[in-house]
Design an enzyme around this catalytic site. Structure first.
Site, PDB file in Angstrom:
ATOM      1  N   CYS A   1      41.742  43.639  42.402  1.00  0.00           N
ATOM      2  CA  CYS A   1      41.025  43.092  40.877  1.00  0.00           C
ATOM      3  C   CYS A   1      39.948  41.827  41.173  1.00  0.00           C
ATOM      4  CB  CYS A   1      41.776  42.616  40.064  1.00  0.00           C
ATOM      5  SG  CYS A   1      41.138  42.302  38.529  1.00  0.00           S
TER       6      CYS A   1
ATOM      7  N   CYS B   1      39.597  39.254  38.566  1.00  0.00           N
ATOM      8  CA  CYS B   1      40.674  38.461  38.486  1.00  0.00           C
ATOM      9  C   CYS B   1      40.789  37.455  39.786  1.00  0.00           C
ATOM     10  CB  CYS B   1      42.234  39.047  38.712  1.00  0.00           C
ATOM     11  SG  CYS B   1      42.326  40.482  37.394  1.00  0.00           S
ATOM     12  N   ASP B   2      40.444  37.659  40.907  1.00  0.00           N
ATOM     13  CA  ASP B   2      40.435  37.021  42.214  1.00  0.00           C
ATOM     14  C   ASP B   2      39.146  36.465  42.738  1.00  0.00           C
ATOM     15  OD1 ASP B   2      43.428  37.222  41.692  1.00  0.00           O
ATOM     16  OD2 ASP B   2      43.332  39.068  42.846  1.00  0.00           O
TER      17      ASP B   2
END
Length: 329
Positions: A139, A142-143
């Site tokens: 992701c 996300c990261d």
């Protein structure tokens, strides 16, 4: 199906990730006493995520497993029951719906909320899962921010991979797109945008043979397909963007799905083609795949289920303070 020694509930929620636990909170507050079957991966994808910085309400971020513990505690506080196990088959021919738990116990449900999520596809490498959350991610949104001014690689050639590569240029010093072919499958407009980014380098006709590093990602072992030569690429992170697989196989033949297995829902709701069965989270969302959007559809599914049950005269609850103040009340 054999219903001897069966257990009957008004609402059974299949899955205990962001969507399932949110549905449990709302259904429990409506006094539906939901039973949540946690499945093989309790907590969903967030349970395998380290720092979560994009979920509202946590200014300094929060660990994924800790966030899911909060979800669980809140659901239990309102009366939801969480049970370990896996639904192995279903019969949606008529209510009450039949669910088989762990291939042996029959559960009966007046309404079912599906929140089984989707699992990212991985490369199947020796060190890939060991370093998941330590530099390996599926992701980028996300990261990506964890890799500011560092060099990373992303594997894939479709829309998701190229979109993620473009996104990662906001943070990373350099982004290597590794593709096993010599042409991308992504939309032409995405390709044009990616080719125009100075921070993106393309590595064609190449496979990732392994992820290097002990405690965190330190590089990749790559193999050029035409020459069969192997070499290392020093990077701090590897993003795998080769697709997701919705965890919906046991519902095939019952629910309307698209060609990839995502459950189709009625517009602006969580209703499926079977009345009384509702779908939420990544099992029906192939576009956003975020915890925040899963929470939203989990909430919707619980409200849809409660209102449907009430319309069937299966519940009779006071309207005040079921969900908090509703906009139309």
């Amino acid at each position: 199906m054999n219903v001897v020694n069966s257990e009957h509930r008004q609402v059974i929620i299949i899955g205990a990730g962001s969507a399932g636990l949110t549905a449990a909170i709302y259904a429990a507050r409506a006094n539906l006493k939901p039973l949540v079957i946690r499945g093989p991966e309790p907590g969903g994808q967030l349970a395998t995520t380290t720092e979560v910085e994009n979920y509202p309400g946590f200014v300094n971020g929060i660990l994924g497993p800790e966030l899911m513990q909060h979800f669980e505690a809140q659901a239990v506080r309102f009366g939801a029951e969480l049970r370990y196990g896996m639904i192995t088959s279903v019969d949606f021919s008529q209510p009450p719906f039949h669910l088989i738990l762990n291939e042996e116990k029959t559960l009966l449900a007046d309404a079912v909320i599906i929140a089984t999520g989707a699992s990212p596809k991985y490369l199947g490498l020796k060190n890939e899962k060991r370093l998941l959350g330590r530099g390996v991610s599926s992701c980028a949104t996300c990261d990506g921010a964890f890799f500011r001014e560092q060099e990373v690689a992303i594997v894939g050639g479709g829309d998701t991979a190229i979109e993620d590569a473009i996104f990662l240029t906001r943070f990373c010093a350099r982004v290597y797109v590794i593709h096993r072919r010599e042409k991308l499958r992504a939309a032409k407009i995405l390709q044009a945008r990616a080719f125009a980014k100075e921070k993106i380098d393309f590595i064609w006709n190449t496979l990732v043979e392994d992820v290097l590093g002990t405690e965190e990602v330190q590089g990749l072992l790559l193999k050029n397909i035409p020459t069969e030569q192997t070499y290392t690429l020093p990077v701090a992170g590897l993003f795998v963007a080769i697709g997701y697989q919705p965890n919906t196989k046991i519902f095939q033949g019952w629910l309307d799905m698209d060609s990839k297995g995502y459950i189709r829902t009625v517009s602006n709701s969580t209703y499926t083609n079977i009345t009384g069965v509702f779908a939420s989270g990544d099992a029906q969302d192939y576009v956003y795949r975020q915890a925040a959007t899963a929470v939203g559809t989990g909430c919707m599914a619980a409200i849809d289920a409660e209102r449907w049950l009430e319309s069937q005269h299966q519940v009779s609850l006071p309207q005040a303070d079921k969900w908090g103040k509703l906009a139309d009340e």
